[in-house]
Design a protein around this motif. Structure first.
Motif, short mmCIF file in Angstrom:
data_model
loop_
_atom_site.label_atom_id
_atom_site.label_comp_id
_atom_site.label_asym_id
_atom_site.label_seq_id
_atom_site.Cartn_x
_atom_site.Cartn_y
_atom_site.Cartn_z
N LEU A 10 1.54 7.98 -1.14
CA LEU A 10 0.59 9.15 -0.21
C LEU A 10 -0.44 10.37 -0.69
N ALA A 11 0.31 11.27 -1.53
CA ALA A 11 -1.07 11.40 -1.97
C ALA A 11 -1.81 11.20 -2.78
N ARG A 12 -1.63 10.46 -3.64
CA ARG A 12 -2.82 9.65 -4.06
C ARG A 12 -3.33 8.57 -3.26
N ALA A 13 -2.37 8.09 -2.66
CA ALA A 13 -3.65 7.48 -1.24
C ALA A 13 -5.51 8.46 -0.40
N ARG A 14 -4.44 9.86 -0.35
CA ARG A 14 -5.16 10.83 0.14
C ARG A 14 -6.25 11.23 -1.21
N ASP A 15 -6.61 11.09 -2.51
CA ASP A 15 -7.08 11.68 -2.96
C ASP A 15 -7.71 10.60 -2.95
N ALA A 16 -6.91 8.99 -3.06
CA ALA A 16 -8.57 8.45 -3.33
C ALA A 16 -9.70 8.18 -2.36
N LEU A 17 -8.75 8.64 -1.13
CA LEU A 17 -9.95 8.59 0.53
C LEU A 17 -10.68 9.70 0.02
N SER A 24 -8.37 1.60 -4.04
CA SER A 24 -7.33 1.89 -4.74
C SER A 24 -6.42 3.11 -3.94
N ALA A 25 -6.97 3.90 -2.23
CA ALA A 25 -5.77 4.10 -1.83
C ALA A 25 -5.23 3.42 -0.72
N ALA A 26 -5.75 2.01 -0.39
CA ALA A 26 -5.24 0.76 0.13
C ALA A 26 -3.62 0.25 -0.74
N GLY A 27 -4.16 -0.12 -1.55
CA GLY A 27 -3.29 0.08 -2.25
C GLY A 27 -1.87 0.75 -2.72
N HIS A 28 -2.43 1.94 -3.02
CA HIS A 28 -1.17 3.08 -3.00
C HIS A 28 -0.24 3.14 -1.37
N ILE A 29 -0.99 3.12 -0.04
CA ILE A 29 -0.70 2.76 1.17
C ILE A 29 -0.08 1.99 0.98
N ALA A 30 -0.51 0.37 0.92
CA ALA A 30 0.73 -0.13 0.62
C ALA A 30 2.09 -0.23 0.45
N PRO A 40 5.93 8.93 8.93
CA PRO A 40 4.45 8.98 9.77
C PRO A 40 3.44 8.80 8.68
N ASP A 41 3.18 9.59 7.89
CA ASP A 41 2.20 9.80 7.21
C ASP A 41 1.66 8.81 6.63
N THR A 42 2.21 7.72 6.27
CA THR A 42 1.39 6.25 5.87
C THR A 42 0.12 6.11 7.47
N HIS A 43 1.68 5.71 8.51
CA HIS A 43 0.69 4.96 9.53
C HIS A 43 -0.89 5.76 9.93
N PRO A 67 1.89 -8.23 -2.62
CA PRO A 67 2.83 -7.11 -2.31
C PRO A 67 3.21 -7.50 -0.56
N VAL A 68 5.16 -7.26 -0.17
CA VAL A 68 5.54 -7.43 1.07
C VAL A 68 4.59 -5.87 1.51
N GLY A 69 4.70 -4.75 0.88
CA GLY A 69 3.31 -3.69 0.78
C GLY A 69 2.19 -3.88 2.10
N ARG A 70 1.70 -4.74 0.81
CA ARG A 70 -0.06 -5.36 1.45
C ARG A 70 -0.04 -6.26 3.34
N LEU A 71 1.42 -7.03 3.40
CA LEU A 71 1.69 -8.22 3.97
C LEU A 71 1.79 -7.14 5.41
#
Length: 512
Positions: A10-17, A24-30, A40-43, A67-71
């Motif tokens: 999630l930290a990497r996703a925030r930085d990417a956003l 890149s953010a989407a990949g880290h969120i998945a 909650p932070d993920t959602h 990947p299941v996270g992407r689904l």
């Protein structure tokens, strides 16, 4: 559920956003979702993506082996855009992949409106795929995480009435989650609303789970009447008859099916299991092991062999009882710490069946034969409280060296025979089991091993610890009847194994 890995992603996703790198953010969120699906932070980050003009769906494409996270991410974005009925099958796929994670513990799945708006046929197919993925019963740790899907079915049934496929699929899920009364109710309603073979199978399985065997049998017989060519139902009928104590009838059903197709996997597994139940002859289990080895691509997963071997001395693990003397090793040398570590890592007091024990020892091909022999005298192996059968695994490891050599002239045979000399102890016992296990996996070695076992039993029958050899003899393939009778007499138990109960264990839940 919290997870350090999820927080890092999630930290990497925030930085990417912040940098505008949404892909890149989407990949880290998945990736974060795959560790902690309800954090909650993920959602919150997903909602930022959902606020985009396109709803963010293009960032989470559905591809083969995605990947299941992407689904799961795509499922949540679909729900956020007002299409939860499209998201539920994706979320269920994630649950089928990792049923212990709480993928469905989110508000939109629990909304009663979802059950009302989703097409009942789509929901039925989604639930059937989920049932197939999680097994029957569902793993204990996943009952709570899968329960939201059952609630969706409740809401859908309330909205759509007597939809036969939905009721049947819902029954299958309810049964897996321990809701037996609900399973019977829904399956009964489904069979009345839309009579069919599958409806009767669902009803029969529900009745079995409830312990209502006569009603289960009646439902399965009706299923046969719908489709006399579906041999898997013959296996179900046979298993149910056996659980009713009508073993002769059960065997006749398997014989009828095998006359039509002698290689139909469901029937072959059931037939061998019931034959073994009838007379206790290990030859039936050996035949089943041969069938499994010759049919690696069977349509269904079966556990008949493992269940027959479970808790039986040497078929499913080390025998209980007083320990034998430690025994001697033919090599006076110091094995390496790595060799001991590898032996301890694969050792254990139980195994699924003799071929499974043989396969588990494959990793010991990396330990030299002289070290395996030296390990037989290692203090960790010989100590009195050692419960993991290290001698057994060392001897099984010898079978994987020189595997290309023909058995009669092989070094592995020579080494194991050399360990049989002397009184019965843990080393001679382990060597004899290794020979027995090899006879299970190599039909060409069976006559030779049977002769060795018979000679060893005859030699020790009147000596102390004769029972240890007799128990091994009863696990050996191709043993002649007089030797089997001698082994049974030596351990003073009937040749037919004690049955460990009745019920669902005989029936493979193949259909849903």
């Amino acid at each position: 559920m919290d997870s350090p890995s999820a927080h890092r992603d999630l930290a990497r996703a925030r930085d990417a956003l912040e940098r505008g790198e949404t892909a890149s953010a989407a990949g880290h969120i998945a990736a974060a979702l795959a560790h902690a699906p309800t954090l909650p932070d993920t959602h919150e980050l997903l909602s930022r993506l959902a606020a985009r003009a396109d709803g963010g769906l293009d960032l989470f494409p559905v591809e083969p082996y995605a990947p299941v996270g992407r689904l799961a991410a795509r499922a949540h974005l679909l729900a956020a855009t007002g299409r939860p009925e499209e998201g539920l099958p994706l979320l269920a796929a994630a649950s089928g992949h990792s049923p212990g994670l709480d993928w469905a513990g989110v508000p939109w799945v629990g909304d009663p409106a979802l059950g009302a708006r989703i097409d009942p046929g789509v929901l039925a197919r989604t639930v059937m795929r989920l049932c197939t993925a999680v097994g029957d019963p569902a793993p204990a740790g996943s009952v709570t995480t899968l329960r939201p899907y059952l609630e969706v079915v409740r809401h859908a049934v309330a909205a759509h009435g007597e939809h036969g496929m939905l009721l049947g699929a819902g029954s299958a899920l309810a049964r897996r989650l321990g809701e037996v009364r609900l399973a019977v109710d829904w399956a009964g309603r489904g069979s009345r609303a839309q009579p069919s073979k599958l409806a009767e199978i669902w009803l029969g399985y529900a009745y079995r789970s409830a312990g209502r065997m006569p009603e289960a049998l009646a439902a399965l017989r009706r299923a046969v009447a719908y489709d006399p060519d579906d041999l898997s139902v013959y296996a179900d009928v046979a298993a149910t008859l056996a659980d009713l104590g009508r073993l002769d009838e059960a065997l006749r059903w398997t014989e009828l099916a095998l006359e039509r197709d002698p290689d139909f996997d469901c029937v072959v597994h059931t037939a061998h299991r019931l034959r073994y139940r009838a007379d206790g002859d290990v030859a039936h289990l050996v035949d089943l092991a041969d069938f499994i080895r010759g049919h690696p691509d069977d349509a269904h997963e079966h556990t008949d062999l493992e269940e027959c071997c479970r808790e039986t001395p040497w078929l499913g693990g080390l025998p209980a009882g007083a320990p034998l003397p430690a025994g001697r090793a033919p090599v006076n040398a110091e094995p390496s710490a790595d060799a001991l570590h590898r032996l301890q890592r694969i050792s254990g007091a139980t195994w699924p069946h003799p071929p499974g024990a043989y396969d588990r020892a494959l990793g010991l091909v990396l330990v030299e034969p002289w070290e395996l022999l030296a390990l037989l005298a290692h203090p960790e192996t010989t100590r009195a409280d050692q419960q993991n059968g290290l001698e057994v695994w060392a001897c099984l490891g010898l079978l994987h060296h020189g595997a290309e050599e023909p058995w009669p002239e092989s070094s592995r045979r020579r080494l194991l025979l050399g360990l049989l000399d002397g009184e019965v102890d843990r080393v001679t016992q382990a060597a004899l089991f290794a020979l027995v296990a090899y006879a299970w996996v190599d039909p060409e070695a069976r006559a030779d091993v049977a002769a060795v076992v018979a000679a060893r039993l005859t030699e020790t029958a009147s000596r102390p610890n004769a029972r240890a050899v007799a128990e091994l003899a009863l696990a050996a393939p191709a043993l002649d009847r007089p030797t089997r009778e001698l082994a049974s007499a030596t351990i003073r138990v009937p040749a037919v194994p004690r049955q460990r109960g009745r019920g669902r264990s005989l029936l493979r839940w193949r259909r849903d």
